[in-house]
Design a protein around this motif. Structure first.
Motif, short mmCIF file in Angstrom:
data_model
loop_
_atom_site.label_atom_id
_atom_site.label_comp_id
_atom_site.label_asym_id
_atom_site.label_seq_id
_atom_site.Cartn_x
_atom_site.Cartn_y
_atom_site.Cartn_z
N VAL A 126 0.91 -1.11 0.06
CA VAL A 126 0.04 0.06 -0.05
C VAL A 126 0.90 1.34 0.06
CG1 VAL A 126 -0.17 0.09 2.61
CG2 VAL A 126 -1.98 1.17 1.11
N GLN A 127 0.42 2.24 -0.53
CA GLN A 127 0.99 3.72 -0.57
C GLN A 127 1.05 4.28 0.84
OE1 GLN A 127 -0.29 5.98 -3.90
NE2 GLN A 127 1.49 5.08 -5.20
N ALA A 128 1.96 5.05 1.04
CA ALA A 128 2.05 5.98 2.37
C ALA A 128 0.72 6.67 2.42
CB ALA A 128 3.35 6.82 2.47
N TYR B 268 -9.18 -8.05 14.82
CA TYR B 268 -8.95 -6.94 13.62
C TYR B 268 -7.89 -5.98 13.69
CZ TYR B 268 -13.27 -9.30 12.19
OH TYR B 268 -14.09 -10.23 11.98
N LEU B 269 -7.19 -5.40 13.04
CA LEU B 269 -6.37 -4.20 13.04
C LEU B 269 -6.54 -3.44 11.89
CD1 LEU B 269 -4.15 -3.05 15.00
CD2 LEU B 269 -2.46 -4.06 13.31
N GLN B 270 -7.30 -2.37 12.24
CA GLN B 270 -7.49 -1.23 11.30
C GLN B 270 -6.48 -0.21 11.25
OE1 GLN B 270 -10.23 -0.64 8.95
NE2 GLN B 270 -8.73 0.82 8.07
N MET B 271 -5.61 -0.13 10.15
CA MET B 271 -4.45 0.58 10.01
C MET B 271 -4.62 1.75 9.25
SD MET B 271 -1.58 -2.23 10.09
CE MET B 271 -1.91 -2.80 8.50
N ASN B 272 -4.72 3.14 9.49
CA ASN B 272 -4.93 4.10 8.69
C ASN B 272 -3.80 5.02 8.75
OD1 ASN B 272 -7.47 3.54 8.31
ND2 ASN B 272 -8.19 4.50 10.14
N SER B 273 -3.47 6.06 7.72
CA SER B 273 -2.27 6.93 7.71
C SER B 273 -1.00 6.22 7.87
CB SER B 273 -2.43 7.93 8.83
OG SER B 273 -3.45 8.70 8.88
N LEU B 274 -0.84 5.11 6.92
CA LEU B 274 0.15 4.22 6.85
C LEU B 274 1.36 5.02 6.76
CD1 LEU B 274 -1.29 0.95 5.66
CD2 LEU B 274 -0.23 1.17 7.95
N LYS B 275 2.57 4.56 7.27
CA LYS B 275 3.87 5.05 7.02
C LYS B 275 4.89 4.07 6.48
CE LYS B 275 3.11 8.47 10.72
NZ LYS B 275 3.79 8.65 12.22
N PRO B 276 5.85 4.48 5.81
CA PRO B 276 6.73 3.37 5.37
C PRO B 276 7.51 2.70 6.52
CG PRO B 276 7.18 5.58 3.96
CD PRO B 276 6.14 5.62 5.32
N GLN C 244 2.48 -10.00 5.61
CA GLN C 244 3.38 -9.12 5.24
C GLN C 244 2.55 -7.70 4.57
OE1 GLN C 244 6.87 -8.73 4.71
NE2 GLN C 244 6.50 -6.86 4.38
N VAL C 245 3.06 -6.63 5.43
CA VAL C 245 2.45 -5.59 5.03
C VAL C 245 3.76 -4.42 4.56
CG1 VAL C 245 1.42 -3.42 6.05
CG2 VAL C 245 0.76 -5.47 6.85
N THR C 246 3.48 -3.99 3.41
CA THR C 246 4.27 -3.14 2.75
C THR C 246 4.00 -1.87 2.55
OG1 THR C 246 5.76 -4.99 1.90
CG2 THR C 246 6.38 -2.93 0.79
N VAL C 247 4.45 -0.60 3.17
CA VAL C 247 4.18 0.72 2.81
C VAL C 247 5.30 1.34 2.08
CG1 VAL C 247 3.05 2.85 3.81
CG2 VAL C 247 3.00 0.69 5.10
N SER C 248 4.74 1.75 0.83
CA SER C 248 5.88 2.37 -0.26
C SER C 248 5.70 3.81 0.02
CB SER C 248 5.45 2.10 -1.44
OG SER C 248 4.24 2.45 -1.84
#
Length: 132
Positions: free
Chosen positions: A12-14, A82-90, A127-131
């Motif tokens: 996912v994008q930052a 569940y884990l809701q993740m918002n405003s993801l960062k690299p 795996q979670v990858t934040v670009s």
């Protein structure tokens, strides 16, 4: 025996959002305290969030407060967290692991919610990858 299966990790994008799920099969009737940990590249596994079986104890790591929300659904023989993740960062990039205690609260007491020793069961990770 409790078995944990995580899902929902992806690229996912930052600034974007993801929702992770973890199903704990073989749950007892009293339920299990559950938590999320993560391990970034070259880093130790670290605590992210935790929730007791009765929903009344919820904890977050300082780095995710205000951005991540943990929740759960308890059904007969199955607990889902569940884990809701918002405003993801690299820096949120990593393998996210679901964990469950054998009891409604953490082994050793509520202070162990952020310790790996507070949990008896672990999933394989997603795996979670934040670009950037």
């Amino acid at each position: 025996q409790v078995q944990l299966v995580e899902s929902g990790g992806e690229l996912v994008q930052a600034g974007g959002s993801l929702r992770l799920s973890c199903e704990a099969s073989g749950a007892t009737s009293t339920g299990h305290a559950m938590g999320w940990f993560r391990q970034g590249p070259g880093r130790e596994r670290e605590f992210v969030a935790a929730i007791s079986a009765g929903f009344n104890n919820i904890y977050y790591a300082e780095s995710v407060k205000g951005r991540f929300t943990i929740s759960r659904h308890n059904a007969r023989n199955t607990n889902t967290v569940y884990l809701q993740m918002n405003s993801l960062k690299p820096e949120d990039t990593g393998v996210y692991y679901c964990a469950a205690a054998s009891t409604p609260y953490w082994r050793g007491g509520s202070a162990y919610h952020r310790e790996r020793s507070g949990y008896e069961y672990w999933g394989q990770g997603t795996q979670v990858t934040v670009s950037s």
